[in-house]
Design a protein around this motif. Sequence first.
Motif, PDB file in Angstrom:
ATOM      1  N   THR A   9       0.827  -1.206   0.000  1.00  0.00           N
ATOM      2  CA  THR A   9       0.000   0.000   0.000  1.00  0.00           C
ATOM      3  C   THR A   9       0.861   1.255   0.000  1.00  0.00           C
ATOM      4  O   THR A   9       1.775   1.401   0.826  1.00  0.00           O
ATOM      5  CB  THR A   9      -0.921   0.016   1.239  1.00  0.00           C
ATOM      6  OG1 THR A   9      -1.754  -1.152   1.227  1.00  0.00           O
ATOM      7  CG2 THR A   9      -1.794   1.258   1.264  1.00  0.00           C
ATOM      8  N   THR A  54      -2.839  -1.300  -3.367  1.00  0.00           N
ATOM      9  CA  THR A  54      -3.713  -0.260  -2.834  1.00  0.00           C
ATOM     10  C   THR A  54      -3.002   1.080  -2.853  1.00  0.00           C
ATOM     11  O   THR A  54      -1.815   1.156  -2.515  1.00  0.00           O
ATOM     12  CB  THR A  54      -4.140  -0.575  -1.382  1.00  0.00           C
ATOM     13  OG1 THR A  54      -4.782  -1.858  -1.339  1.00  0.00           O
ATOM     14  CG2 THR A  54      -5.082   0.484  -0.836  1.00  0.00           C
ATOM     15  N   ASN A  81      -6.756  -1.256  -5.531  1.00  0.00           N
ATOM     16  CA  ASN A  81      -7.739  -0.633  -4.649  1.00  0.00           C
ATOM     17  C   ASN A  81      -7.409   0.848  -4.497  1.00  0.00           C
ATOM     18  O   ASN A  81      -6.239   1.212  -4.355  1.00  0.00           O
ATOM     19  CB  ASN A  81      -7.715  -1.271  -3.260  1.00  0.00           C
ATOM     20  CG  ASN A  81      -7.830  -2.781  -3.308  1.00  0.00           C
ATOM     21  OD1 ASN A  81      -8.783  -3.316  -3.854  1.00  0.00           O
ATOM     22  ND2 ASN A  81      -6.847  -3.465  -2.738  1.00  0.00           N
TER      23      ASN A  81
END
Length: 323
Positions: A9, A54, A81
């Motif tokens: 992420t 993400t 995401n």
Amino acid sequence: MDSAELGRTYMHEHVFVLSADVQQNHPDEWGHEDDRVVDAVRRLKELAAQGVRTIVDPTVIGLGRYIPRIQRIAEQVPELNIVVATGCYTYDDVPFFFHHRGPALSEALGTEVPDPMVDMFVGDITDGIARTGVKAGLLKCAIDKQGPTAGVERVMRAVAGAHLRTGTPITVHTHPGSHSGREVKRVLCEEEGVEPRRIVLGHSGDTTDADHLTELAEAGFVLGMDRFGLNLETTFEARADVVVEMCRRGFAESMVLSHDASCYIDWVDPNVMALLPQWHYLHLEQDVLPYLRESGVTEEQITTMLVDNPRRYFETASVSEAR
């Protein structure tokens, strides 16, 4: 989605940063909507191909947030995401919309008037943004070198109020050169009751003062080392070396990494953008992580910063723990 599915992420990236009034009234500057979407899809697919799963996009009021456009892009990049935010971005005053609403009326009416920002932020989190069904996953506010102006403090306290009602984590644009993280601690934590572990102090990597960053990490904050590639007033090495030093001091669990990049930002003249060849989504994987490894940062520490810390940030508290 379950926080365990976030994967690698990047905790502070934008898709677009726009001056909405300018774009609406001077559309030639923006160009063709379809072209912008195609370009964004291409860039985000390249990022996902690096193994990033993400991105957290803290684009809120003041930064040109428009969720239908982000939805259109996200649908074409299902392997990535995009976590969106709610809040308000200002270094000084609140937008004129709020000038004669809420606390601004308290003195004139002789009674305390709730801030409508709180309900707006909570609605974005619990009901969804602008009837899109997309719910905000974090709150965003800012404090820069101007310090805790009345408008900045008002937004910070509204963000705290929404956090305490929902348990949603917070990211704050900070200016570490003026030690604004201490003001975040005072307003959000000491006065409003937000736990430091629920707050990312964005742009902490803008300083090389490892002692100051250590103070903030020891207080419990998450440090956003999140402007890799933005090297107008600093260097690649300076940004990377302070991460190396903080890892050496044992604070890998207190840092997250990112670029603060975008597919398009209208704040920056194209001639200036040409001076920032590393300011893009792929820079971490291509340049930063190899440098960190060569400097002694371990794979475990890299995983901690890119996977474990983001997951922990989003799952630390539930709504039932909010006060």
